[in-house]
Design an enzyme around this catalytic site. Structure first.
Site, PDB file in Angstrom:
ATOM      1  N   GLY A 189       0.597  -1.246   0.404  1.00 27.61           N
ATOM      2  CA  GLY A 189      -0.152  -0.630  -0.395  1.00 27.61           C
ATOM      3  C   GLY A 189       0.977   1.415  -0.119  1.00 27.61           C
ATOM      4  N   ALA A 190       0.387   2.644   0.116  1.00 31.96           N
ATOM      5  CA  ALA A 190       0.815   3.924  -0.178  1.00 31.96           C
ATOM      6  C   ALA A 190       1.257   3.683  -0.842  1.00 31.96           C
ATOM      7  CB  ALA A 190       1.950   3.947   1.026  1.00 31.96           C
ATOM      8  N   LEU A 191       0.516   3.753  -2.164  1.00 35.52           N
ATOM      9  CA  LEU A 191       0.767   3.136  -3.112  1.00 35.52           C
ATOM     10  C   LEU A 191       1.409   5.069  -3.829  1.00 35.52           C
ATOM     11  CD1 LEU A 191      -2.560   1.181  -4.110  1.00 35.52           C
ATOM     12  CD2 LEU A 191       0.247   0.364  -3.918  1.00 35.52           C
ATOM     13  N   VAL A 229      11.549   4.184 -10.738  1.00 38.25           N
ATOM     14  CA  VAL A 229      11.464   5.464 -10.968  1.00 38.25           C
ATOM     15  C   VAL A 229      11.430   6.459  -9.872  1.00 38.25           C
ATOM     16  CG1 VAL A 229       8.647   6.537 -11.338  1.00 38.25           C
ATOM     17  CG2 VAL A 229       8.910   3.934 -11.045  1.00 38.25           C
ATOM     18  N   LYS A 278      14.162  -1.691  -7.764  1.00 34.52           N
ATOM     19  CA  LYS A 278      14.906  -0.634  -6.248  1.00 34.52           C
ATOM     20  C   LYS A 278      15.166  -1.609  -5.742  1.00 34.52           C
ATOM     21  CE  LYS A 278      12.828   2.231  -3.514  1.00 34.52           C
ATOM     22  NZ  LYS A 278      13.657   1.615  -1.878  1.00 34.52           N
ATOM     23  N   ASP A 279      13.926  -2.925  -5.101  1.00 34.16           N
ATOM     24  CA  ASP A 279      14.229  -3.633  -4.286  1.00 34.16           C
ATOM     25  C   ASP A 279      15.281  -5.109  -4.928  1.00 34.16           C
ATOM     26  OD1 ASP A 279      13.595  -2.366  -1.457  1.00 34.16           O
ATOM     27  OD2 ASP A 279      11.407  -2.913  -2.244  1.00 34.16           O
ATOM     28  N   GLN A 297       7.787  -9.361   7.805  1.00 27.67           N
ATOM     29  CA  GLN A 297       8.685  -8.948   7.428  1.00 27.67           C
ATOM     30  C   GLN A 297       9.304  -7.431   8.176  1.00 27.67           C
ATOM     31  OE1 GLN A 297       6.616  -8.003   3.637  1.00 27.67           O
ATOM     32  NE2 GLN A 297       8.085  -6.654   3.269  1.00 27.67           N
ATOM     33  N   GLN A 339      15.706  -8.270  -2.608  1.00 26.56           N
ATOM     34  CA  GLN A 339      14.124  -8.910  -2.265  1.00 26.56           C
ATOM     35  C   GLN A 339      13.795  -9.332  -3.964  1.00 26.56           C
ATOM     36  OE1 GLN A 339       9.982  -7.388  -1.016  1.00 26.56           O
ATOM     37  NE2 GLN A 339      10.295  -5.945  -2.973  1.00 26.56           N
ATOM     38  N   HIS A 375       4.805   2.036  -7.656  1.00 27.04           N
ATOM     39  CA  HIS A 375       3.967   1.090  -8.214  1.00 27.04           C
ATOM     40  C   HIS A 375       3.170   1.019  -9.170  1.00 27.04           C
ATOM     41  CE1 HIS A 375       4.001   1.642  -3.467  1.00 27.04           C
ATOM     42  NE2 HIS A 375       4.517   0.222  -3.227  1.00 27.04           N
TER      43      HIS A 375
HETATM   44  O1  PAF Z   1       8.124  -4.799  -1.715  1.00 27.86           O
HETATM   45  C1  PAF Z   1       7.449  -4.993  -0.464  1.00 27.86           C
HETATM   46  O2  PAF Z   1       5.475  -4.051  -0.979  1.00 27.86           O
HETATM   47  C2  PAF Z   1       6.698  -6.115  -0.288  1.00 27.86           C
HETATM   48  O3  PAF Z   1       7.755  -6.393   0.639  1.00 27.86           O
HETATM   49  C3  PAF Z   1       6.406  -7.434  -0.661  1.00 27.86           C
HETATM   50  C4  PAF Z   1       6.556  -7.851  -1.627  1.00 27.86           C
HETATM   51  C5  PAF Z   1       5.017  -6.693  -1.291  1.00 27.86           C
HETATM   52  C6  PAF Z   1       5.765  -8.469   0.071  1.00 27.86           C
HETATM   53  O4  PAF Z   1       4.823  -7.477   1.603  1.00 27.86           O
END
Ligand code: PAF
Length: 273
Positions: free
Chosen positions: A28-30, A173, A146-147, A58, A150, A34
């Site tokens: 969220g907090a798009l 972005v 960016k991540d 997490q 992950q 996103h």
């Molecule tokens: O990158 C994120 O927003 C989060 O780590 C994810 C992939 C939605 C998992 O909670």
């Protein structure tokens, strides 16, 4: 746009969809970052699912999960305007039980960089993404570059657990001045936001050095550290795309990653060369 909170209802609904399903998992907090994931999904998939779930597993003890920005109504509007077909909005009880089976991030790649400062963070990320993939069964799933760590670990999970979803990496972005978009940017004061620009400047300098064929990793890291001063550097690291540390970089197979503390906000950024 349909909105569903219950995992089993969502699974049953998606069984009726025969088109290619693209999935964008979020907390969220798009923001525009996103939106670029959603746009990429819409380009390739006839049916796009977004999930908004602030995943408690997490966050480590001491990290303020309760302070994570939540903007449900604005997020719904953004998704609807972006042409999302289905929004999955579960509660914690819809995703987790009391005695949980969970995934472990790999011992090496899961515990360097972000995993070193946030040990166990990637266990939570992989566990929830695995659950979300099982609920949504997407054909394609979209994650931001960016991540990078992950993205790397999720790609590894998909390969090692023989999942059939295709992971699609999407470019970072940036604001017009270079700052990478992040949900954490809202925590920056006006002065801190200016300071934060040192991060993208350091990465641009690294990319200029590479263009000049200055490929020695130590020189690149030194030049970047100078630009980042006086920010507290979490790490400046040069890796190959398999997330292994290298001494001499190879164009087409390199990631330069930075984590720095700006005020009390830890920001991540990277370039792929
Ligand atoms: O990158 C994120 O927003 C989060 O780590 C994810 C992939 C939605 C998992 O909670």
């Amino acid at each position: 746009m349909k909105i569903i909170s219950d995992a089993f209802e969502l699974k049953a609904y998606l069984k009726t969809i025969t088109k290619r399903v693209g999935f964008v998992p979020t907390m969220g907090a798009l923001h525009d970052g996103h939106l670029s994931l959603i746009k990429a999904a819409k380009k390739e998939c006839k049916f796009v699912v977004v999930s908004i779930f602030v995943n408690p597993t997490q966050f480590l003890a001491g990290e303020d999960l309760a302070k994570y920005p939540s903007r449900d109504e604005a997020d719904k509007k953004i998704c609807s305007l972006a042409g999302v077909d289905l929004l999955f909005l579960p509660q914690v009880k819809d995703i987790y039980g009391s005695d949980e089976v969970s995934l472990m991030a790999p011992n090496v790649r899961g515990y360097v960089l972000e995993g070193a400062t946030r040990p166990g963070h990637f266990n939570g990320v992989l566990t929830v993404v695995n659950k979300l993939f099982n609920i949504v069964s997407p054909d394609y799933a979209y994650f931001g570059k960016k991540d990078a760590q992950q993205l790397n670990l999720i790609t590894l999970m998909v390969k090692q657990l023989f999942m059939s979803v295709k992971i699609v990496p999407v470019d970072t972005v940036r604001e017009s001045d270079g700052l990478a978009l992040s949900s954490r940017n809202i925590y920056l004061s006006v002065q801190e936001r200016k300071e934060a620009l040192k991060i993208s400047r350091a990465l641009y300098e690294a990319s200029r050095m590479v263009n000049r064929k200055e490929l020695a990793v130590d020189d690149i890291k030194e030049a970047m550290s100078k630009i980042l001063e006086p920010l507290e550097i979490g790490y400046v690291e040069v890796l190959n795309r398999d997330f292994e540390i290298v001494q001499e970089l190879e164009i087409g197979n390199t990631l330069i990653l930075v984590e720095a503390l700006v005020g009390t906000t830890r920001l991540l950024d990277n370039i792929w060369l």
